[in-house]
Design an enzyme around this catalytic site. Structure first.
Site, PDB file in Angstrom:
ATOM      1  CG  HIS A 214      -1.874  -1.131   1.280  1.00  0.00           C
ATOM      2  ND1 HIS A 214      -2.893  -1.261   0.369  1.00  0.00           N
ATOM      3  CD2 HIS A 214      -1.973  -2.202   2.113  1.00  0.00           C
ATOM      4  CE1 HIS A 214      -3.590  -2.347   0.630  1.00  0.00           C
ATOM      5  NE2 HIS A 214      -3.048  -2.948   1.687  1.00  0.00           N
ATOM      6  CB  CYS A 257      -2.686   3.450  -3.641  1.00  0.00           C
ATOM      7  SG  CYS A 257      -3.831   2.125  -4.082  1.00  0.00           S
TER       8      CYS A 257
END
Length: 300
Positions: A214, A257
């Site tokens: 992430h 992301c």
């Protein structure tokens, strides 16, 4: 000068030494030689120098290193050393046959080789303003990869690792794995990886770093949510901190992301995709097929 009868330094009107006047035929020969040498890769140019010493021992290693490092310098040296053109023609054919670069032989083997040269377009090299530059990377050395993946709360992450390992193997990379690290573990392992590159400097051909987790803009997140600066990782491999990778490709793949916003995409005019109700249209990301190139890094 050696191999250049009739060419020497001239005295200027004020008694100073003026540069030697180069005959037009020698200038033309030098131009033709450089045209050929510019078409050689950096590896081929090194092989050219090695074979040249075997073909013509009078061209010493010291002379080649001092006066023949770049294509233009080597062309100048050869023009002086093997003038008139017939001698250069003989030497060039012998050396090119050893590389081998048969595609370059006709321009020196033809009967008209000593006549006027038809201008041709020469491909630009990687760094157009620098002599002795590479026109492509030499990847004959060892290829080293660092693969980090946070699997926690990331569905499919294990499969990503397997696919990356398979791809890296196909590309002949030696792979270092780092799975589910915390911040200090990642920084410690990637530092050791970088230091290992510097220890085998002469054998490195390419480096790849893949970070899968992430993230948010400018950061990659660890298994416990701690953030690591991507810029800090990039700097670890710059020319100052990792001299082993100077003038060698450094590839970074960041699968993460860069923020919290979701991209709903854009519907296309294509035929609807197969679905239960048969009405779902094909969608594209709002931004796709972009290739953005800057001359400098951000803030510089």
């Amino acid at each position: 000068m050696e191999g250049s009868p009739g060419i020497g330094w001239r005295s200027g009107s004020d008694g100073s030494r003026a540069p030697p006047k180069i005959p037009p035929a020698m200038e033309e020969l030098q131009s033709r030689l450089q045209e050929t040498l510019d078409l050689l890769s950096s590896q081929e140019l090194r092989s050219f120098r090695d074979h040249l010493r075997k073909v013509e021992p009078r061209v010493s290693q010291v002379k080649l290193e001092l006066e023949g490092r770049s294509p233009s310098e080597l062309a100048r040296l050869l023009a002086k050393q093997y003038y008139p053109p017939a001698a250069a023609k003989r030497v060039l054919v012998q050396v090119l046959e050893q590389l081998p670069r048969a595609d370059l032989l006709p321009r020196w083997q033809s009967a008209a080789a000593d006549g006027p040269v038809i201008p041709r377009k020469i491909p630009k090299r990687s760094y157009d303003c620098v002599e002795g530059e590479l026109d492509h990377y030499d990847l004959s050395g060892r290829r080293k990869a660092f693969l980090m993946c946070v699997k926690r709360n990331r569905l499919g992450a294990h499969q990503d690792v397997l696919l990356m390992e398979d791809w890296l193997g196909q590309c002949q990379f030696e792979n270092t794995l780092c799975i589910d690290p915390d911040k200090m573990e990642l920084l410690g392992k990637i530092t050791s990886f970088r230091d290992g590159l510097n220890e085998i400097k002469d054998d490195i051909g390419c480096c790849l770093v893949a970070l899968m987790s992430h993230g948010e803009e400018g950061f990659i997140k660890m298994k416990d949510g701690e953030k690591v600066s991507l810029e800090g990782i990039f700097e670890m491999f710059n020319n100052k901190n990792c001299p082993a990778l100077q003038e060698k490709p450094k590839i970074f793949i960041i699968q993460a992301c860069r923020g919290e916003r979701r991209d709903s995409g854009v519907e296309t005019d294509d035929e609807p995709m197969d679905s239960d109700d048969g009405s779902e249209k094909r969608r594209l990301p709002t931004f796709s097929d972009y290739f953005i190139i800057y001359p400098t890094q951000a803030g510089k």
